[in-house]
Design a protein around this motif. Structure first.
Motif, PDB file in Angstrom:
ATOM      1  N   UNK A 189       0.868  -1.170   0.000  1.00 41.61           N
ATOM      2  CA  UNK A 189       0.000   0.000   0.000  1.00 41.61           C
ATOM      3  C   UNK A 189       0.907   1.222   0.000  1.00 41.61           C
ATOM      4  N   UNK A 190       0.978   1.908  -1.118  1.00 38.23           N
ATOM      5  CA  UNK A 190       1.791   3.109  -1.276  1.00 38.23           C
ATOM      6  C   UNK A 190       0.997   4.115  -2.103  1.00 38.23           C
ATOM      7  N   UNK A 191       1.539   5.328  -2.240  1.00 34.72           N
ATOM      8  CA  UNK A 191       0.991   6.297  -3.185  1.00 34.72           C
ATOM      9  C   UNK A 191      -0.505   6.575  -2.984  1.00 34.72           C
ATOM     10  N   UNK A 192      -0.938   6.664  -1.724  1.00 33.11           N
ATOM     11  CA  UNK A 192      -2.322   6.999  -1.398  1.00 33.11           C
ATOM     12  C   UNK A 192      -3.316   5.982  -1.960  1.00 33.11           C
ATOM     13  N   UNK A 193      -2.881   4.726  -2.054  1.00 37.09           N
ATOM     14  CA  UNK A 193      -3.791   3.703  -2.571  1.00 37.09           C
ATOM     15  C   UNK A 193      -4.888   3.349  -1.579  1.00 37.09           C
ATOM     16  N   UNK A 194      -4.635   3.593  -0.327  1.00 35.80           N
ATOM     17  CA  UNK A 194      -5.609   3.293   0.721  1.00 35.80           C
ATOM     18  C   UNK A 194      -5.831   4.568   1.516  1.00 35.80           C
ATOM     19  N   UNK A 195      -7.062   5.107   1.446  1.00 30.16           N
ATOM     20  CA  UNK A 195      -7.377   6.373   2.084  1.00 30.16           C
ATOM     21  C   UNK A 195      -8.656   6.197   2.903  1.00 30.16           C
ATOM     22  N   UNK A 196      -8.641   6.529   4.187  1.00 30.57           N
ATOM     23  CA  UNK A 196      -9.852   6.390   5.001  1.00 30.57           C
ATOM     24  C   UNK A 196     -11.040   7.088   4.368  1.00 30.57           C
ATOM     25  N   UNK A 197     -12.134   6.349   4.262  1.00 30.57           N
ATOM     26  CA  UNK A 197     -13.372   6.905   3.731  1.00 30.57           C
ATOM     27  C   UNK A 197     -13.591   6.677   2.249  1.00 30.57           C
ATOM     28  N   UNK A 198     -12.519   6.495   1.470  1.00 28.21           N
ATOM     29  CA  UNK A 198     -12.660   6.307   0.027  1.00 28.21           C
ATOM     30  C   UNK A 198     -12.746   4.809  -0.287  1.00 28.21           C
ATOM     31  N   UNK A 204       3.854  11.025   1.257  1.00 27.88           N
ATOM     32  CA  UNK A 204       4.290  12.375   1.533  1.00 27.88           C
ATOM     33  C   UNK A 204       4.269  12.682   3.023  1.00 27.88           C
ATOM     34  N   UNK A 205       4.762  13.873   3.373  1.00 25.68           N
ATOM     35  CA  UNK A 205       4.830  14.253   4.779  1.00 25.68           C
ATOM     36  C   UNK A 205       3.461  14.531   5.377  1.00 25.68           C
ATOM     37  N   UNK A 206       2.417  14.530   4.573  1.00 19.67           N
ATOM     38  CA  UNK A 206       1.055  14.637   5.111  1.00 19.67           C
ATOM     39  C   UNK A 206       0.720  13.446   6.003  1.00 19.67           C
ATOM     40  N   UNK A 207       1.371  12.323   5.759  1.00 17.23           N
ATOM     41  CA  UNK A 207       1.088  11.109   6.532  1.00 17.23           C
ATOM     42  C   UNK A 207       1.861  11.119   7.838  1.00 17.23           C
ATOM     43  N   UNK A 208       1.123  10.939   8.913  1.00 16.07           N
ATOM     44  CA  UNK A 208       1.729  10.810  10.227  1.00 16.07           C
ATOM     45  C   UNK A 208       1.315   9.516  10.883  1.00 16.07           C
ATOM     46  N   UNK A 263      -0.931   6.145   9.799  1.00 13.91           N
ATOM     47  CA  UNK A 263      -0.219   4.869   9.834  1.00 13.91           C
ATOM     48  C   UNK A 263      -0.936   3.862  10.731  1.00 13.91           C
ATOM     49  N   UNK A 264      -1.452   4.347  11.852  1.00 15.09           N
ATOM     50  CA  UNK A 264      -2.197   3.450  12.748  1.00 15.09           C
ATOM     51  C   UNK A 264      -3.474   2.969  12.077  1.00 15.09           C
ATOM     52  N   UNK A 265      -4.166   3.851  11.355  1.00 18.77           N
ATOM     53  CA  UNK A 265      -5.386   3.446  10.647  1.00 18.77           C
ATOM     54  C   UNK A 265      -5.057   2.383   9.607  1.00 18.77           C
ATOM     55  N   UNK A 266      -4.003   2.587   8.828  1.00 18.33           N
ATOM     56  CA  UNK A 266      -3.617   1.604   7.809  1.00 18.33           C
ATOM     57  C   UNK A 266      -3.244   0.281   8.468  1.00 18.33           C
ATOM     58  N   UNK A 267      -2.522   0.355   9.579  1.00 16.70           N
ATOM     59  CA  UNK A 267      -2.137  -0.864  10.298  1.00 16.70           C
ATOM     60  C   UNK A 267      -3.361  -1.637  10.757  1.00 16.70           C
ATOM     61  N   UNK A 268      -4.329  -0.953  11.361  1.00 16.74           N
ATOM     62  CA  UNK A 268      -5.547  -1.633  11.820  1.00 16.74           C
ATOM     63  C   UNK A 268      -6.349  -2.184  10.648  1.00 16.74           C
ATOM     64  N   UNK A 269      -6.416  -1.430   9.553  1.00 19.90           N
ATOM     65  CA  UNK A 269      -7.102  -1.909   8.354  1.00 19.90           C
ATOM     66  C   UNK A 269      -6.516  -3.247   7.920  1.00 19.90           C
ATOM     67  N   UNK A 294     -13.607   1.874  10.922  1.00 20.39           N
ATOM     68  CA  UNK A 294     -12.780   2.409   9.843  1.00 20.39           C
ATOM     69  C   UNK A 294     -13.200   3.794   9.376  1.00 20.39           C
ATOM     70  N   UNK A 295     -14.316   4.295   9.842  1.00 14.43           N
ATOM     71  CA  UNK A 295     -14.754   5.594   9.338  1.00 14.43           C
ATOM     72  C   UNK A 295     -13.834   6.700   9.853  1.00 14.43           C
ATOM     73  N   UNK A 296     -13.426   7.628   8.992  1.00 18.22           N
ATOM     74  CA  UNK A 296     -12.473   8.658   9.433  1.00 18.22           C
ATOM     75  C   UNK A 296     -13.083   9.759  10.286  1.00 18.22           C
ATOM     76  N   UNK A 297     -14.415   9.873  10.310  1.00 16.30           N
ATOM     77  CA  UNK A 297     -15.038  10.999  11.017  1.00 16.30           C
ATOM     78  C   UNK A 297     -16.143  10.592  11.995  1.00 16.30           C
ATOM     79  N   UNK A 298     -16.860   9.518  11.725  1.00 19.30           N
ATOM     80  CA  UNK A 298     -18.057   9.183  12.489  1.00 19.30           C
ATOM     81  C   UNK A 298     -17.779   8.096  13.523  1.00 19.30           C
ATOM     82  N   UNK A 299     -18.241   8.329  14.740  1.00 22.96           N
ATOM     83  CA  UNK A 299     -18.210   7.285  15.761  1.00 22.96           C
ATOM     84  C   UNK A 299     -19.332   6.294  15.494  1.00 22.96           C
TER      85      UNK A 299
END
Length: 893
Positions: free
Chosen positions: A368-377, A425-429, A433-439, A675-680
């Motif tokens: 998973x590189x190059x924004x291939x996995x993005x929360x919500x998409x 990119x540096x946008x990723x913190x 990374x934790x979201x991708x790991x859990x996914x 997995x939702x980026x905004x909703x509980x």
């Protein structure tokens, strides 16, 4: 207590992280420092990448590699090696550039001309067909004519009508002489040439030829064995192949490249024509034009046969050969092919068949590189650095391919590896990374190759983020928190038996048989999505597994140690005869077989008519069997529920709630992730277990009680999960007497009272280099985004917020909720640490730290380097705010 859980709780879990460490030929001190930083972050292995190194396999390479091996031996670390000097694997350090013709890549090339008959003694000079019409090159590599075929065609559509005449015998010298019959004809010349495919890979090995693959083994693998043979199987763990494939398309990364694409060169090798003829059961030569041109249903068996044969050749010549070499030398072979947007079943940069391509390896692999996995998409296309990305595939197909392969191939022992974090990119913190790991974890992936540690001087523009970045990454000091979390959960979710209700057919064969018609097959990840969004877990099984290793027991499907209630077949207009017969056999033995959106209507690998007796019999067996059902995609999950083919249930529709279940001797592990980026989400999950249910927190390595109740063999567990939040549930006999703390925060009751801490806030700042020395900045009456244009829009580092508040006596159960923070938060109450949170929810238990009267609070919030480093890759996602936005609330029970 069960051994694996005991190991985790005592800090004895294994290592599941092997990050890339890029070699540029730096000084010895820099190499040793980077190895130390990797070790200090809780990682016990590295994967050495030579791509940027100036002297791979040369004296400087061995000098640098000796340093890495020395550091690894001293620290008890393991070393993996990415197995080539260029991306992708297959360059063989350039050794194949001057190899003999037998070892170089070969391609089948097509040229054609249309003609009308009747014409007597028509002639077609062959040599001009080999020239580029705009840049004739008399020194072009020699091409060999393999066939000349005349095909009658439909003038209105250019479709071939099916009358194919092999006119190869009419070639005399350099000229085809043939009496053209009445009508419209297409004369197709087929050549074999070493000139073709992607220009970037022109000197690569031929992955279909064992002797050519041996060039890579001799150049890289044998050289490292000669130098480090005493470390093989000890410090030296194995080799990693990065995205090998056919690369037969001049448009290197065309994910849609497949037979039928005009003008594309097709992978070839000596003896392939004979293998194709044997597989088809008749001479394949007259049918070669159908690899490019359509002839109705006759096209299906030709393209299917070609893809079936070359994907098996790839598996045998490349992956199996390298894997066998590694295992015979005491090391492992891992890596991945390209999977993007479905290319895993295609040619071009693909390898033709994901499962075959990786069967010879010791772990299943993906990346998973190059924004291939993005929360919500998780549905439909979205823009990324490389064209539009298929969010549905990356969310519901990719990880399931890897984990499924790890489950069904015994030599993989359940190991599924993913290269992660790279080129975001540096946008990723650490939050992302934790979201991708859990996914990945909640889909069964349990080994990770973080991308990457770079030794280059900062800023290195090569695919950030970099995990240490010469000390400039302000989040590095927290990176070990994510690594320990990952190792603990990977250990708990490995080594047992995965539990799933359904198997979904991986039907590359249906796509090969579609002859370029998308409506003729349904991507396998569509039913996977329908299941996972309804908390029904599944594995993805290739036809090879059903044909070669699957068995049935009590109407259940068994593969390796996995067991499934039913088999789901995504819509396939055509499938191979042997697979359809196998499905019919299984259905007759009682296995429920669910065909999504309809049964097949054709057979892939036969040139006979659709109404032939053989076709009618095999399709008829399926149509009349009571264990076979056709179901609409949007009704699949409800049908599974009606049939009792589920394990975990959740109240209400919870499409963002995903789970994974592993059985160990004596105890079970259930992971749940929002997995939702905004909703509980708030629900009650019903788990098939009895007795006690404990909740494991992988961040602080603690076990807590739950508020689960039990009825009728199910535990009913209330869950409230914030975005990015996961919870791990433990059940079983082995945990019944395990000491545990109070109820976990994910399921506590609503607060009895809440105090909002409104400030004022004294704010100071420190970059990564300055920390922990802060520079006073300002006093804020309220919390605001610190990256606003009128504040500090280019600051990357840590903001420190300080305030005081009053507290009534005796508040033993109190939680501090920071609200919104971007993105890592660490707090101190009255000078004592209350912990760190690298992602939501930013909740801290502070009851034991409070005192009656006045209390002090300090909050440090660390962002990513993206505010300072406006890199190219970060532009593909909106930048988040910076600092603490709140509201900050003290909640008492």
């Amino acid at each position: 207590m069960a051994t694996r859980l005991e190991e985790v709780l005592h800090g004895q879990e294994a290592n599941y992280l092997l990050p890339f460490i890029w070699q540029h030929g730096e000084e010895e001190a820099i190499i040793r420092q980077e190895m130390a930083r990797i070790f200090d972050s809780g990682i016990r292995a590295v994967c050495v990448e030579a791509r940027p190194h100036p002297d791979f396999i040369g004296p400087r390479w061995w000098h640098d590699m000796d340093i890495i091996m020395s550091e690894a031996r001293q620290r008890g670390m393991r070393v993996w090696l990415l197995d080539d000097d260029h991306f992708p694997t297959g360059h063989a350090v350039g050794r194949n550039a001057n190899a003999s013709a037998a070892l170089r890549r070969l391609f089948l090339k097509e040229s054609h001309v249309d003609a009308l008959g009747p014409q007597q003694s028509a002639s077609f000079p062959i040599a001009p067909w080999l020239l580029n019409p705009f840049h004739p090159n008399p020194n072009a590599p020699q091409s060999t004519l393999v066939a000349a075929v005349a095909a009658r065609r439909d003038t209105s559509s250019s479709t071939l009508t099916g009358e194919l005449i092999d006119v190869t015998s009419h070639v005399q010298g350099d000229v085809l002489c043939w009496d053209i019959p009445e009508g419209a004809w297409r004369i197709v010349l087929l050549f074999i040439s070493s000139d073709g495919g992607s220009e970037r890979q022109k000197d690569y090995i031929n992955v279909l030829v064992p002797e050519s693959v041996r060039v890579l083994i001799d150049t890289v693998y044998e050289a490292h064995y000669e130098r480090y043979h005493n470390d093989f199987g000890r410090t030296f763990a194995g080799f990693f192949s990065d995205e090998p494939g056919f690369y037969n398309d001049r448009q290197t990364f065309d994910y849609e490249s497949a037979p039928g694409k005009p003008g594309v060169d097709l992978p070839w090798c000596d003896g392939l024509l004979e293998q194709l003829s044997e597989a088809l059961g008749q001479d394949f030569r007259p049918y070669l034009p159908l690899l490019w041109h359509s002839a109705g249903t006759l096209t299906t068996p030709i393209r299917f046969t070609y893809m079936n044969v070359v994907s098996k050749l790839y598996a045998d010549s490349f992956t199996r050969q390298i894997g066998d070499w590694c295992r015979s030398h005491g090391v492992q072979y891992i890596g991945h092919v390209l999977e993007d947007n479905g290319v895993h079943t295609r040619l071009g940069c693909g390898a033709g068949h994901y499962f075959r391509a990786l069967w010879g390896q010791d772990m299943a692999g993906l990346d998973v590189v190059l924004w291939q996995l993005v929360p919500g998409f998780d549905h439909g296309p979205y823009a990324g650095p490389v064209d539009n990305l298929d969010g549905e595939f990356f969310h519901y197909g990719l990880a399931k391919m890897g984990s499924s392969l790890s489950h069904i191939d015994a030599k993989k022992h359940g190991r599924a590896m993913c290269e992660v974090f790279g080129a975001y990119g540096w946008r990723e913190g650490l939050k992302l990374m934790k979201w991708i790991t859990d996914h990945m974890l909640v889909r069964g992936v349990n080994t990770f190759v973080p991308h990457a540690f770079s030794q280059a001087a900062f800023p290195d523009p090569d695919c950030p983020p970099h995990l240490y970045a010469r000390g400039m990454n302000p989040q590095y000091r927290y990176y070990g928190i994510l690594n320990r979390y990952t190792n603990r959960l990977s250990h708990l979710l490995s080594g047992g038996r995965h539990v799933a209700s359904a198997a979904v057919l991986y039907h590359a064969e249906a796509e090969w048989s579609a002859a370029g018609r998308p409506a003729a097959w349904m991507p396998f990840h569509k039913p996977v999505r329908e299941l996972l969004q309804h908390q029904i877990d599944c594995d993805v099984l290739p036809a090879d597994a059903l044909l070669e290793s699957a068995t049935l027991l009590s109407r259940r499907l068994l593969v390796n140690e996995e067991s499934y209630d039913c088999l789901i077949v995504p819509y396939s207009e055509a499938l191979p005869a042997n697979l359809l017969s196998r499905l019919a056999d299984m259905a007759e033995q009682g296995l429920p077989v669910l065909f999504v959106d309809g049964l097949p209507s054709r057979i892939s690998d036969r040139t006979e008519d659709l109404d032939s007796p053989g076709t009618a019999v095999v399709l008829g067996r399926l149509a009349k069997d009571p264990s076979v059902r056709s179901v609409a995609l949007d009704e699949l999950a409800s049908l599974m529920a009606q049939m009792g083919f589920f394990e975990v249930r959740a109240d209400g529709e919870q499409p963002s709630l995903h789970h994974y279940h592993v059985k160990h001797p004596g105890f079970d592990v259930f992971m749940f992730f929002n997995e939702h980026p905004f909703h509980s989400l708030e629900t009650t999950v019903h788990i098939p277990a009895s007795g006690r249910a404990l909740l494991y927190n992988a961040f602080d390595n603690t076990v807590r009680e739950s508020s689960a109740s039990e009825t009728h063999g199910y535990l009913h567990l209330p869950l409230r999960l914030s975005p990015y939040q996961s919870v791990v549930v433990l059940t079983g006999q082995a945990i019944q007497d395990l000491p545990a703390d109070a109820v976990h925060e994910a399921i506590t009751k609503q607060a009895a009272s809440t105090i909002t801490l409104g400030g004022p806030w004294t704010v100071s700042m420190a970059t990564s280099e300055q920390y922990p020395v802060f520079t006073p900045a300002l006093v804020r009456p309220k919390l605001l985004d610190m990256s606003r244009p009128d504040a500090f829009p280019t600051f990357s580092g840590t903001y420190r917020y300080e305030t005081a508040f009053e507290c009534t006596p005796e508040q033993p159960f109190a939680t501090l909720d920071l609200g919104e923070a971007y993105e890592i938060a660490e707090i101190w109450v009255n000078g004592q640490s209350a912990g760190v949170r690298i992602c939501p929810p930013y909740h801290f238990e502070v009851g034991a730290l409070l005192r009656p009267g006045s209390n002090t609070l300090a909050i440090e919030v660390t962002n990513t380097l993206v505010k300072q480093q406006r890199d190219f890759l970060s532009r593909f996602a909106p930048q988040e705010p910076a600092g603490l936005l709140g509201p900050v609330q003290l909640m008492m029970q």
